[in-house]
Scaffold this motif. Sequence first.
Motif, short mmCIF file in Angstrom:
data_model
loop_
_atom_site.label_atom_id
_atom_site.label_comp_id
_atom_site.label_asym_id
_atom_site.label_seq_id
_atom_site.Cartn_x
_atom_site.Cartn_y
_atom_site.Cartn_z
N UNK A 199 -13.79 1.66 13.52
CA UNK A 199 -14.16 1.03 12.33
C UNK A 199 -14.91 2.14 11.43
N UNK A 200 -15.54 3.20 11.62
CA UNK A 200 -16.16 4.05 10.63
C UNK A 200 -15.19 4.87 9.99
N UNK A 201 -13.92 5.17 10.96
CA UNK A 201 -13.01 6.03 10.32
C UNK A 201 -12.04 5.23 9.17
N UNK A 202 -11.84 3.95 9.60
CA UNK A 202 -11.29 3.15 8.66
C UNK A 202 -12.08 2.99 7.31
N UNK A 203 -13.43 2.79 7.47
CA UNK A 203 -14.29 2.80 6.33
C UNK A 203 -14.47 4.03 5.69
N UNK A 204 -14.22 5.21 6.26
CA UNK A 204 -14.25 6.37 5.88
C UNK A 204 -12.96 6.53 4.82
N UNK A 205 -11.62 6.26 5.15
CA UNK A 205 -10.48 6.32 4.45
C UNK A 205 -10.77 5.42 3.27
N UNK A 206 -11.37 4.24 3.12
CA UNK A 206 -11.29 3.52 1.91
C UNK A 206 -12.27 4.04 1.17
N UNK A 207 -13.44 4.71 1.66
CA UNK A 207 -14.40 5.37 0.91
C UNK A 207 -13.89 6.75 0.22
N UNK A 208 -13.06 7.54 0.95
CA UNK A 208 -12.16 8.61 0.44
C UNK A 208 -11.51 8.40 -0.74
N UNK A 209 -10.74 7.40 -0.66
CA UNK A 209 -9.80 7.07 -1.97
C UNK A 209 -10.88 6.65 -3.15
N UNK A 210 -12.03 5.94 -2.94
CA UNK A 210 -12.75 5.64 -4.10
C UNK A 210 -13.78 6.77 -4.48
N UNK A 211 -13.93 7.72 -3.34
CA UNK A 211 -14.33 9.03 -3.97
C UNK A 211 -13.80 9.80 -5.19
N UNK A 212 -12.34 9.84 -4.61
CA UNK A 212 -11.51 10.52 -5.55
C UNK A 212 -11.26 9.94 -6.62
N UNK A 213 -10.91 8.60 -6.69
CA UNK A 213 -10.96 7.75 -8.08
C UNK A 213 -11.90 8.36 -8.92
#
Length: 273
Positions: free
Chosen positions: A194-208
């Motif tokens: 679950x933490x890794x799934x959250x990380x993927x979503x956060x990674x996209x937001x960070x790059x935006x």
Amino acid sequence: MGTLGRAIYTVGKWIRGTGQAMDRLGSTIQGGLRVEEQLSRHRTIMTIFEKEPRIHKDVFVAPSAAVIGDVQIGNGSSIWYGSILRGDVNSIHIGSGTNIQDNSLVHVSKANISGKVLPTIIGNNVTIGHSAVLHACTVEDEAFVGMGATLLDGVVVEKHSMVGAGSLVKQNTRIPSGEVWVGNPAKFLRKLTEEEMAFIAQSATNYINLAQVHAAENAKTFDEIELEKMLRKKFAHKDEEYDSMLGVVREIPPELILPDNILPNKAQKAVAH
């Protein structure tokens, strides 16, 4: 073109010819010590075979990147420095909020061993790590492709799955949702947490958010850049103990303050207070 126009054109041609002749003469005099400057023919956005990239106005494309041919990129996505998206013999489709990081390559297939004609399709909020290679494959929404990974023709990376850094995914491999695959050739390692799934979503937001800062910086004029240099020098931040010894209080001008979402440490301190 009238008589005056032809005269101006001719004078301009003479001046340019004289400049070129002087440059050649100077280079000859310098001999082996000369440095010849070549005109860069790099084009960030390029049409080929009458296929023109379709890029949303909010997309950040770094100046050294290349987006060529039949490429469509959705809102909030970012194409980083040195990356190449070559949609010449087929199409590339990239959704919204996706980041293609530095030095990555995305290409397509006109014909391969299996006889399939394959575009490359990348979904929404996908992270493609630095120096990855994607060839005629599909990466679904909110998936993650690690740095230096290679995805060959016909590969499908399903939603919420991850390809480890440096992995090679063989042709026509399907990576199921929620799984981590690594290795050469890539194989199933384990389920995504679950933490890794959250990380993927956060990674996209960070790059935006980060792309907005880079887009603003690349859009600055020469005068704006020089003004910032002067301000940074004037308000240069010294060690706090050093400043206190001198009795100096320094203020950072608003022009030099980055948004809180770009500086997570700053945001955490603000919450703590």
